[in-house]
Design a protein around this motif. Structure first.
Motif, PDB file in Angstrom:
ATOM      1  N   ARG A 127     -14.484   2.059  -7.433  1.00  0.00           N
ATOM      2  CA  ARG A 127     -13.146   1.878  -8.024  1.00  0.00           C
ATOM      3  C   ARG A 127     -12.083   2.658  -7.237  1.00  0.00           C
ATOM      4  NH1 ARG A 127     -12.830  -1.223 -13.223  1.00  0.00           N
ATOM      5  NH2 ARG A 127     -14.957  -2.000 -13.234  1.00  0.00           N
ATOM      6  N   VAL A 128     -12.447   3.857  -6.792  1.00  0.00           N
ATOM      7  CA  VAL A 128     -11.509   4.638  -5.966  1.00  0.00           C
ATOM      8  C   VAL A 128     -11.198   3.873  -4.672  1.00  0.00           C
ATOM      9  CG1 VAL A 128     -11.249   6.743  -4.585  1.00  0.00           C
ATOM     10  CG2 VAL A 128     -12.240   6.887  -6.871  1.00  0.00           C
ATOM     11  N   TYR A 129     -12.236   3.364  -4.061  1.00  0.00           N
ATOM     12  CA  TYR A 129     -12.110   2.651  -2.789  1.00  0.00           C
ATOM     13  C   TYR A 129     -11.286   1.373  -2.905  1.00  0.00           C
ATOM     14  CZ  TYR A 129     -14.480   4.045   1.501  1.00  0.00           C
ATOM     15  OH  TYR A 129     -14.778   4.612   2.704  1.00  0.00           O
ATOM     16  N   ALA A 130     -11.401   0.709  -4.070  1.00  0.00           N
ATOM     17  CA  ALA A 130     -10.787  -0.617  -4.240  1.00  0.00           C
ATOM     18  C   ALA A 130      -9.282  -0.614  -3.989  1.00  0.00           C
ATOM     19  CB  ALA A 130     -11.081  -1.140  -5.646  1.00  0.00           C
ATOM     20  N   GLY A 131      -8.625   0.492  -4.350  1.00  0.00           N
ATOM     21  CA  GLY A 131      -7.177   0.571  -4.155  1.00  0.00           C
ATOM     22  C   GLY A 131      -6.774   0.944  -2.739  1.00  0.00           C
ATOM     23  N   TRP A 132      -7.761   1.376  -1.947  1.00  0.00           N
ATOM     24  CA  TRP A 132      -7.483   1.849  -0.591  1.00  0.00           C
ATOM     25  C   TRP A 132      -7.942   0.882   0.490  1.00  0.00           C
ATOM     26  CZ3 TRP A 132      -4.996   6.300   0.974  1.00  0.00           C
ATOM     27  CH2 TRP A 132      -4.670   7.213  -0.037  1.00  0.00           C
ATOM     28  N   GLY A 133      -9.053   0.202   0.241  1.00  0.00           N
ATOM     29  CA  GLY A 133      -9.668  -0.612   1.290  1.00  0.00           C
ATOM     30  C   GLY A 133      -8.864  -1.850   1.639  1.00  0.00           C
ATOM     31  N   LEU A 134      -8.077  -2.329   0.665  1.00  0.00           N
ATOM     32  CA  LEU A 134      -7.302  -3.558   0.855  1.00  0.00           C
ATOM     33  C   LEU A 134      -5.840  -3.260   0.551  1.00  0.00           C
ATOM     34  CD1 LEU A 134     -10.019  -5.560  -0.974  1.00  0.00           C
ATOM     35  CD2 LEU A 134      -9.409  -5.962   1.419  1.00  0.00           C
ATOM     36  N   SER A 135      -4.956  -4.073   1.089  1.00  0.00           N
ATOM     37  CA  SER A 135      -3.525  -3.754   0.994  1.00  0.00           C
ATOM     38  C   SER A 135      -2.900  -4.215  -0.324  1.00  0.00           C
ATOM     39  CB  SER A 135      -2.776  -4.421   2.151  1.00  0.00           C
ATOM     40  OG  SER A 135      -2.637  -5.815   1.902  1.00  0.00           O
ATOM     41  N   GLN A 136      -1.690  -3.731  -0.583  1.00  0.00           N
ATOM     42  CA  GLN A 136      -0.926  -4.175  -1.743  1.00  0.00           C
ATOM     43  C   GLN A 136      -0.714  -5.689  -1.700  1.00  0.00           C
ATOM     44  OE1 GLN A 136      -0.022  -1.640   0.330  1.00  0.00           O
ATOM     45  NE2 GLN A 136       0.767   0.112  -0.838  1.00  0.00           N
ATOM     46  N   THR A 137      -0.430  -6.215  -0.500  1.00  0.00           N
ATOM     47  CA  THR A 137      -0.175  -7.653  -0.351  1.00  0.00           C
ATOM     48  C   THR A 137      -1.436  -8.469  -0.637  1.00  0.00           C
ATOM     49  OG1 THR A 137       1.375  -7.024   1.384  1.00  0.00           O
ATOM     50  CG2 THR A 137       0.904  -9.365   1.169  1.00  0.00           C
ATOM     51  N   PHE A 138      -2.592  -7.953  -0.251  1.00  0.00           N
ATOM     52  CA  PHE A 138      -3.860  -8.621  -0.550  1.00  0.00           C
ATOM     53  C   PHE A 138      -3.967  -8.892  -2.055  1.00  0.00           C
ATOM     54  CE2 PHE A 138      -8.181  -8.404  -2.132  1.00  0.00           C
ATOM     55  CZ  PHE A 138      -8.914  -9.203  -1.270  1.00  0.00           C
ATOM     56  N   TYR A 139      -3.665  -7.858  -2.852  1.00  0.00           N
ATOM     57  CA  TYR A 139      -3.768  -8.012  -4.304  1.00  0.00           C
ATOM     58  C   TYR A 139      -2.636  -8.863  -4.862  1.00  0.00           C
ATOM     59  CZ  TYR A 139      -7.605  -4.644  -4.538  1.00  0.00           C
ATOM     60  OH  TYR A 139      -8.829  -4.015  -4.394  1.00  0.00           O
ATOM     61  N   ARG A 140      -1.432  -8.701  -4.308  1.00  0.00           N
ATOM     62  CA  ARG A 140      -0.295  -9.497  -4.776  1.00  0.00           C
ATOM     63  C   ARG A 140      -0.581 -10.981  -4.596  1.00  0.00           C
ATOM     64  NH1 ARG A 140       3.512  -7.976  -1.238  1.00  0.00           N
ATOM     65  NH2 ARG A 140       3.699  -5.959  -2.251  1.00  0.00           N
ATOM     66  N   GLU A 141      -1.211 -11.318  -3.486  1.00  0.00           N
ATOM     67  CA  GLU A 141      -1.508 -12.724  -3.200  1.00  0.00           C
ATOM     68  C   GLU A 141      -2.853 -13.182  -3.801  1.00  0.00           C
ATOM     69  OE1 GLU A 141      -0.702 -13.997   0.769  1.00  0.00           O
ATOM     70  OE2 GLU A 141       1.280 -13.035   0.759  1.00  0.00           O
ATOM     71  N   LEU A 143      -5.997 -12.517  -3.205  1.00  0.00           N
ATOM     72  CA  LEU A 143      -7.030 -12.989  -2.278  1.00  0.00           C
ATOM     73  C   LEU A 143      -8.441 -12.678  -2.780  1.00  0.00           C
ATOM     74  CD1 LEU A 143      -5.530 -12.303   1.269  1.00  0.00           C
ATOM     75  CD2 LEU A 143      -5.435 -14.368  -0.106  1.00  0.00           C
ATOM     76  N   ASP A 144      -8.540 -11.710  -3.711  1.00  0.00           N
ATOM     77  CA  ASP A 144      -9.849 -11.451  -4.329  1.00  0.00           C
ATOM     78  C   ASP A 144     -10.343 -12.698  -5.065  1.00  0.00           C
ATOM     79  OD1 ASP A 144      -7.506 -10.759  -5.875  1.00  0.00           O
ATOM     80  OD2 ASP A 144      -8.813  -9.974  -7.445  1.00  0.00           O
ATOM     81  N   LEU A 145      -9.411 -13.461  -5.619  1.00  0.00           N
ATOM     82  CA  LEU A 145      -9.754 -14.694  -6.331  1.00  0.00           C
ATOM     83  C   LEU A 145      -9.753 -15.890  -5.386  1.00  0.00           C
ATOM     84  CD1 LEU A 145      -7.352 -14.196  -9.424  1.00  0.00           C
ATOM     85  CD2 LEU A 145      -9.574 -13.115  -9.006  1.00  0.00           C
ATOM     86  N   LYS A 146      -8.660 -16.012  -4.591  1.00  0.00           N
ATOM     87  CA  LYS A 146      -8.460 -17.233  -3.797  1.00  0.00           C
ATOM     88  C   LYS A 146      -9.308 -17.281  -2.534  1.00  0.00           C
ATOM     89  CE  LYS A 146      -3.741 -17.632  -5.554  1.00  0.00           C
ATOM     90  NZ  LYS A 146      -2.326 -17.270  -5.284  1.00  0.00           N
ATOM     91  N   ALA A 147      -9.503 -16.123  -1.882  1.00  0.00           N
ATOM     92  CA  ALA A 147     -10.269 -16.130  -0.622  1.00  0.00           C
ATOM     93  C   ALA A 147     -11.728 -15.739  -0.831  1.00  0.00           C
ATOM     94  CB  ALA A 147      -9.618 -15.184   0.393  1.00  0.00           C
ATOM     95  N   LEU A 148     -11.974 -14.808  -1.758  1.00  0.00           N
ATOM     96  CA  LEU A 148     -13.331 -14.301  -1.943  1.00  0.00           C
ATOM     97  C   LEU A 148     -14.038 -14.925  -3.150  1.00  0.00           C
ATOM     98  CD1 LEU A 148     -12.773 -10.541  -1.001  1.00  0.00           C
ATOM     99  CD2 LEU A 148     -13.723 -12.362   0.424  1.00  0.00           C
ATOM    100  N   GLY A 149     -13.275 -15.637  -3.981  1.00  0.00           N
ATOM    101  CA  GLY A 149     -13.902 -16.445  -5.028  1.00  0.00           C
ATOM    102  C   GLY A 149     -14.350 -15.703  -6.270  1.00  0.00           C
ATOM    103  N   TYR A 150     -13.819 -14.484  -6.509  1.00  0.00           N
ATOM    104  CA  TYR A 150     -14.180 -13.782  -7.742  1.00  0.00           C
ATOM    105  C   TYR A 150     -13.436 -14.401  -8.927  1.00  0.00           C
ATOM    106  CZ  TYR A 150     -16.947 -10.561  -5.072  1.00  0.00           C
ATOM    107  OH  TYR A 150     -17.927 -10.038  -4.275  1.00  0.00           O
ATOM    108  N   ALA A 151     -13.992 -14.232 -10.130  1.00  0.00           N
ATOM    109  CA  ALA A 151     -13.462 -14.896 -11.329  1.00  0.00           C
ATOM    110  C   ALA A 151     -12.226 -14.193 -11.881  1.00  0.00           C
ATOM    111  CB  ALA A 151     -14.551 -14.966 -12.405  1.00  0.00           C
TER     112      ALA A 151
END
Length: 339
Positions: free
Chosen positions: A198-212, A214-222
């Motif tokens: 959980r600590v890593y999740a906010g650091w490993g990927l950018s603000q824009t990644f989450y805004r767009e 991509l966890d859902l659209k590119a990686l397919g999570y629910a």
């Protein structure tokens, strides 16, 4: 699973911290064939928590790291569970008594592998992601006459203060789990490992990644929660807590000048790197922002600053998560190798 790597026996290995571990081991895997001239060598070190398997996304026919052309050596970092680590070292140097390991220690051991095991005197290129980049910079500064090219991507020659603080959060999450038992745990500190994710999740990927999204659209999570559990908690749960703490120490104390060669003179260490260098930060990397790389390049005699144009944050550099970023890095490595 059959073991797909080999072990180089280092004997009693003296670490910078002053501990000497007997029967020290360096795990490594090679791809391709060493040519007669022994000049087709690429060294490709591992990253934080990664093992050689996790580097293989950048190797393949027709890629820059083509095993039909090059002899590629992936040495596993100390503390990653395959080379000597808290999890696999016999008493008394096991668990919380394993040495504080530096990148200098890692590269010194790797240099022994390359020269003693294979008789290699010249390396075409050293490259790596994240802590692999840290080791790449060390290769350039420690053995400046040995390689033609270096290509550190999404990493740095010295851990920044901001980066150090991030890692304090990672370490605190692990140590806050009562099951951790000051490194003497008998069962896996699962809560701590999940917290690290959980600590890593906010650091490993950018603000824009989450805004767009991509966890859902590119990686397919629910959902976002599904991503936090499935990707991030799932990433850290199989790993050993003491191993993670050992590698975090290595990362926090990363500094190419912290040795008897440069005695803390960081600019002198960067200036000593003779290899032609492509320094490739991720444009949106929160650990290793492009400004840090610009400072490095400004002090290197033969370096180009080439940011990876990506919104995938630190993960623009690996482990093969986004195909567009893989192509960008691979194309730049091809360009460097052709020069």
């Amino acid at each position: 699973m059959t073991q797909d790597y080999e072990i180089f026996e280092l004997g009693t290995f003296k670490f910078q911290c002053g501990l000497a571990v007997p029967d020290c081991k360096l795990a490594y895997k090679t791809f391709g064939t060493l040519n007669a001239a022994k000049d087709n060598v690429i060294v490709y070190p591992t990253w934080y928590s990664g093992q050689h398997y996790d580097n293989e996304w950048l190797i393949g026919p027709g890629m820059a790291l083509d095993p039909e052309k090059y002899f590629i050596i992936i040495p596993n970092m100390f503390g990653n569970g395959l080379s000597s680590s808290p999890s696999n070292t016999p008493e008394p140097y096991n668990a919380d008594r394993f040495p504080n390991v530096t990148a200098y220690d890692n590269v010194k051991a790797q240099h022994r592998l390359v020269t003693e095991k294979f008789g290699i005197e010249k390396i075409r290129m050293v490259t790596g992601w994240s802590m692999g980049a840290l080791q790449t910079f060390h290769w350039g500064a420690m053995y400046p006459d040995m390689m033609d090219l270096i290509a550190p991507f999404c990493g740095s020659a010295k851990c920044s203060r901001h980066n150090y603080v991030f890692l304090e959060g990672v370490k605190a999450a692990l140590r806050a789990d009562a099951a951790w038992e000051n490194g003497r745990y008998t069962s896996k500190p699962e809560k701590g490992l999940r917290a690290v994710g959980r600590v890593y999740a906010g650091w490993g990927l950018s603000q824009t990644f989450y805004r767009e999204e991509l966890d859902l659209k590119a990686l397919g999570y629910a959902s976002l929660e599904d991503f936090l559990i499935g990707f991030w908690e799932g990433f850290f749960l199989p790993k050993d807590a003491n191993n993670l703490l050992t590698m975090a120490w290595t990362w926090q104390n990363g500094d190419i000048s912290a040795n008897e060669l440069y005695n803390g003179d960081y600019k002198a260490a960067l200036g000593a790197i003779k290899a032609k260098a492509y320094v490739m930060p991720g444009q949106t990397d929160l650990y290793f922002p492009p400004e840090d790389s610009q400072n490095e390049v400004a002090n290197m005699p033969n370096a180009a600053f080439i940011p990876v144009p990506s919104i995938w944050g630190h993960f623009a550099g690996g482990p093969g998560t986004n195909p567009e970023d893989v192509k960008f890095i691979d194309d730049k490595l091809k360009e460097l190798l052709a020069s």
